[in-house]
Design a protein around this motif. Structure first.
Motif, short mmCIF file in Angstrom:
data_model
loop_
_atom_site.label_atom_id
_atom_site.label_comp_id
_atom_site.label_asym_id
_atom_site.label_seq_id
_atom_site.Cartn_x
_atom_site.Cartn_y
_atom_site.Cartn_z
N ARG A 360 14.49 -17.68 7.23
CA ARG A 360 15.41 -17.44 6.11
C ARG A 360 15.63 -18.75 5.36
NH1 ARG A 360 16.73 -12.44 6.81
NH2 ARG A 360 16.78 -11.62 8.94
N GLY A 361 15.58 -18.64 4.07
CA GLY A 361 15.78 -19.82 3.24
C GLY A 361 14.54 -20.66 3.06
N GLU A 364 9.99 -20.17 -1.28
CA GLU A 364 8.78 -19.43 -1.63
C GLU A 364 7.73 -20.30 -2.31
OE1 GLU A 364 9.43 -15.80 -3.83
OE2 GLU A 364 11.41 -15.59 -2.91
N SER A 386 8.94 -15.95 3.81
CA SER A 386 10.31 -16.29 3.47
C SER A 386 11.12 -15.00 3.46
CB SER A 386 10.36 -16.96 2.09
OG SER A 386 11.70 -17.19 1.69
N GLU A 388 14.49 -12.72 2.73
CA GLU A 388 15.69 -12.64 1.90
C GLU A 388 15.94 -11.17 1.55
OE1 GLU A 388 17.59 -14.34 -2.31
OE2 GLU A 388 15.63 -15.02 -1.62
N GLY A 389 17.18 -10.71 1.79
CA GLY A 389 17.58 -9.36 1.41
C GLY A 389 16.74 -8.26 2.04
#
Length: 538
Positions: A360-361, A364, A386, A388-389
């Motif tokens: 996470r984080g 990209e 990566s 996210e969401g």
């Protein structure tokens, strides 16, 4: 140190014949023959890549129609939007077309999509940019060959589109099992890959295709075409296309211009990269200037880079080059942090047949570089995601024995999207599918031999007496060195290693002797092997 050597062997009498007829040393003749150059005429053409031998651009499908449409736009003072892409190839291609059109008096502007808000390539948001700016013609560079929705949106707005690209077109499998090319319904489509023109043009970069269109528009003998070759050189080297035939002509001429240092952008970039005053060859450009150009697309906006490549102001060029240098340093810092986190995730677990890691984080813009470094370090296909969401966005890099894009197609029921080629690809999937994806990829890799260091192909087995300044002068004629024309490698046997010692922090300096002939040598980054050098004395 443990890689297998493969020696190219050719009949020694033929090598002597080539050496005599081409007036080169036998060692250099062997290097040339290994590159498929087996006659004096072919060798002369290769060593003297003259841009007067560039192919006729009108031989590429779509060029004639595109030139007529652009000339009509110039005559009617229509506004033209040049739509590029955010990597070095797309940026330099944009600069080539934009600069040429401005010189011809065009009312034009450019648009570079942003990696995070727009994504790669030509999409409907580019059409909205054209509509809102009053443009009636869009010219895409380094993108557009699969942009069906964007071209349809442009037609609805009454905007013509000329596509220039070098990527693979979409194909639909027909009833007989062959792939039929599908093209967007654009005013003109220029892509050498669909014209059956052979490798000389099919291997052009996006910047190379843009150059061919401007060559057709302006005329090959137009003196203002000359400065465009340095921009085309950036894109050609950045996109790692074969440096042979047409590309070799472009890059040899472009490097000559770059080394003259007359353009503000090159002066500034060479200075911030610390290579000012040095002889700039293809590899030095690839490792010093191009990463700074690419840094903008990875972390910020690439539009400012087009401004840098087209400005006549040395002050503006310097300001933008310093900004890129800071971005590149930030990119390196972020990249190193993710790399260390990724390698730490592998610690204690063993290295699987395919490496799939996520975090996470993780930025990209740099995960592709991290994937490349890990794939190289462990000699295994690697995908870095990566998160996210609930979405995992990844970059994949592979090894020569494994087609990563084909492997992704075998997992397409798990994926939201994917695309790329044999050695590199992008992929997106829902996070819950990650474990199953990793399992399937590893099963596919289990049937392929990975994890073994790649073999080294040796051009010639030489004696130390053959390695002299005359050979060095001949080897310099091979430039530009790169894909399709690799740096020559020579092997030597029955060598004694004398007095090895560490110089600097990690290099080995030593004397190599063969019978009574000795030379001083240095092994860069080989400090960790100094205690093993006695094993390699014969």
């Amino acid at each position: 140190m443990n890689r297998r050597w493969l020696l190219n062997k050719t009949n020694s009498e033929f090598i002597q014949h080539i050496a005599r007829t081409a007036s080169v040393s036998p060692v250099f003749a062997r290097v040339l023959v290994n590159r498929g150059l087996k006659s004096a005429d072919r060798i002369t053409e290769f060593l003297n890549p003259d841009i007067t031998r560039l192919s006729d651009p009108f031989g590429i499908d779509g060029v004639s129609g595109a030139v007529k449409r652009i000339k009509a736009a110039l005559k009617a003072n229509e506004r033209i939007l040049v739509h590029g892409d955010y990597d070095a190839d797309g940026i330099s291609a944009t600069a080539i077309v934009y600069q040429s059109l401005k010189r011809l008096g065009s009312d034009c502007l450019y648009f570079i999509p942003e990696r995070f808000s727009h994504g790669y390539g030509f999409h409907p948001h580019g059409v909205l940019k054209a509509r809102d700016s009053g443009a009636s013609l869009i010219i895409t560079v380094d993108c557009g060959i699969t942009s069906f929705d964007a071209v349809a949106a442009a037609k609805k707005e009454g905007i013509d589109v000329i596509i220039t690209d070098h990527h693979e077109p979409a194909k639909v499998v027909s009833h007989n099992g062959t792939g039929e090319v599908q093209l967007p319904d654009a005013y003109a489509v220029i892509n050498p890959k669909i014209s059956n023109l052979g490798t000389a043009l099919e291997n052009l970069s996006g910047a190379g295709v843009a150059l061919k269109l401007m060559q057709a528009l302006c005329g090959s003998d137009d003196p203002d075409m000359q400065p465009l070759f340095d921009l085309a050189t950036l894109g050609t080297i950045a996109d790692v296309v074969p440096l042979t035939e047409e590309n070799r002509m472009i890059v040899r001429n472009g490097l000559s211009l770059i080394n003259k240092g007359n353009r503000p952008w090159m002066k500034a970039l060479m200075k911030v990269a610390g290579v000012e005053g040095r002889d700039i060859k293809a590899q030095r450009l690839a490792y010093s200037v191009i990463p700074r150009i690419n840094a903008a697309g990875r972390l910020a906006s690439s539009s400012e880079v087009v401004k840098l490549l087209t400005t006549d102001s040395e002050d503006e060029a310097w300001e933008l080059a310093v900004w890129l240098d800071r971005l590149n340093a930030e990119r390196q810092r972020i990249e190193e942090g993710i790399l260390q986190e990724a390698i730490k995730k592998l610690d204690g677990k063993g290295v699987p047949s395919a490496i799939v890691l996520s975090g996470r984080g993780w930025h990209e813009g740099v995960i592709g570089i991290v994937a490349s470094r890990i794939a190289e370090k462990f000699s295994r296909p690697t995908v870095i995601f990566s998160l996210e969401g609930g979405i995992a966005k990844g970059s994949a890099r592979s090894v020569p024995a494994f087609d990563i894009c084909k492997a992704l197609s075998s997992c397409d029921d798990l994926l939201i999207s994917y695309g790329g080629h044999k050695q590199a690809a992008g992929v997106k999937l829902n996070e819950p599918n990650l474990l199953e994806f990793a399992h399937r990829l590893r099963c596919l890799c289990d049937s392929v031999e990975t994890g073994k260091p790649a073999d080294i192909t040796i051009d010639a087995d030489v004696s130390l007496t053959e390695v002299n300044f005359g050979l060095i002068r001949e080897l310099n004629m091979l430039e530009p060195i790169g894909l399709g024309n690799p740096e020559p490698l020579f092997g030597g046997r029955m060598l004694d290693v004398l007095s090895p010692r560490i110089v600097g922090s990690r290099h080995v300096k030593m004397k190599l002797c063969q019978r009574s002939h000795c030379v001083d040598t240095i092994g860069f980054d080989m400090g960790g092997f100094i205690d093993k050098l006695d094993l390699y004395e014969t």
